[in-house]
Scaffold this active site. Structure first.
Site: not given
Length: 284
Positions: A130-131, A125-127
């Site tokens: 945001s996905n 999950h990559c901040i």
């Protein structure tokens, strides 16, 4: 399936940084080094704009594309001879089942605590987008990182060249008016170039091994357990470097930087190193 639009501070920071770096690169660095209306200036502006457009396009797609949703009707078929392996739980040896989503997990799928659902071939999950980075948007995420690295290094070269040109032409007094832009750009570009280059190198390694970030960490444990038991661990989805590249990026080298993903399949079944073994045994 597309995701809805919602505010994200990290995404806003990234978009603002892209806009600032683009403006400074084209209207300050290129203009002060070559002159924006000269042939070298126009060529550099067009090339950098093309890289920036590719970067923004892939970044937007990585944000809004659904990374891969597990169908509610999915049910693993343990009697299917076309599927040589089934992923099971470390404890109990049962087929993987998500208690939170109330369905079985396909191979390489994992539950994301942030997105609150299972994601096909989940990498992480990559901040910053945001996905989740998963089956459907992994390639565009990778192409975004590639274009971002090229853009940052390109912009850094233009920044240094612009400063060198100013000092040689005794235009330091005029350069002082752009001091803030030079300093802020340098503060952004140097760590970004290093961090994104490391990230790019990491994902090139993962692609060549046909692993996700999660599978890498799981593989470290599996390798340790195998060595402890006197066995040799091999990642089941490793098909060889070139096959791994084409599996993730596409069958043709000309489409590797394109955001198309028609080759990836539905994300419920993946080729394994055991497929060739099974085919060979059947042919005999």
């Amino acid at each position: 399936m597309k995701r809805g639009l919602r505010f994200s501070l990290p995404v806003t920071v990234v978009v603002s940084a892209i806009a600032f770096i683009y403006f400074c690169t084209v209207f300050i660095f290129i203009d002060r080094w070559f002159g924006l209306m000269t042939s070298p200036g126009i060529i550099n502006a067009v090339v950098f704009t093309g890289i920036a457009v590719m970067c923004v396009f892939n970044y937007g797609f990585a944000i809004f594309a659904d990374p891969g949703r597990v169908p509610s009707s999915f049910m693993p078929d343990i009697e299917d001879t076309d599927v040589p392996i089934h992923e099971i739980k470390r404890k109990g040896g049962e087929l993987r089942y998500c208690q939170k989503c109330s369905h079985f997990k396909p191979p390489r799928a994992h539950h994301c605590r942030v997105c609150k659902r299972c994601v096909l071939r989940m990498d992480h999950h990559c901040i910053w987008i945001s996905n989740c980075v998963g089956h459907a948007n992994y390639k565009v995420f990778f192409v975004f990182v590639v274009s971002a690295v090229i853009a940052c290094i390109y912009s850094l070269v233009l920044l240094v060249g612009s400063l060198t040109n100013d000092s040689q032409n005794d235009e330091q007094q005029n350069a002082d008016s752009f001091r803030i832009a030079y300093v802020v750009s340098g503060v952004l570009l140097v760590p970004l170039s290093v961090a994104l280059s490391v990230l790019l190198g990491w994902h090139i390694y993962l692609i060549l091994q046909n692993k996700t970030t999660i599978e890498y960490h799981e593989g470290v444990r599996a390798m340790w357990l195998a060595e402890k038991g006197g066995n040799v661990y091999k990642h089941p989805y490793d098909l060889g470097a070139y096959e791994n590249l084409t599996t993730v990026l596409g069958p043709s080298i000309f489409c590797w930087i394109c955001p198309t993903s028609r080759h990836i399949g539905n994300g419920l079944r993946f080729r394994t190193a055991y497929d060739a073994v099974s085919a060979a045994s059947i042919s005999k």
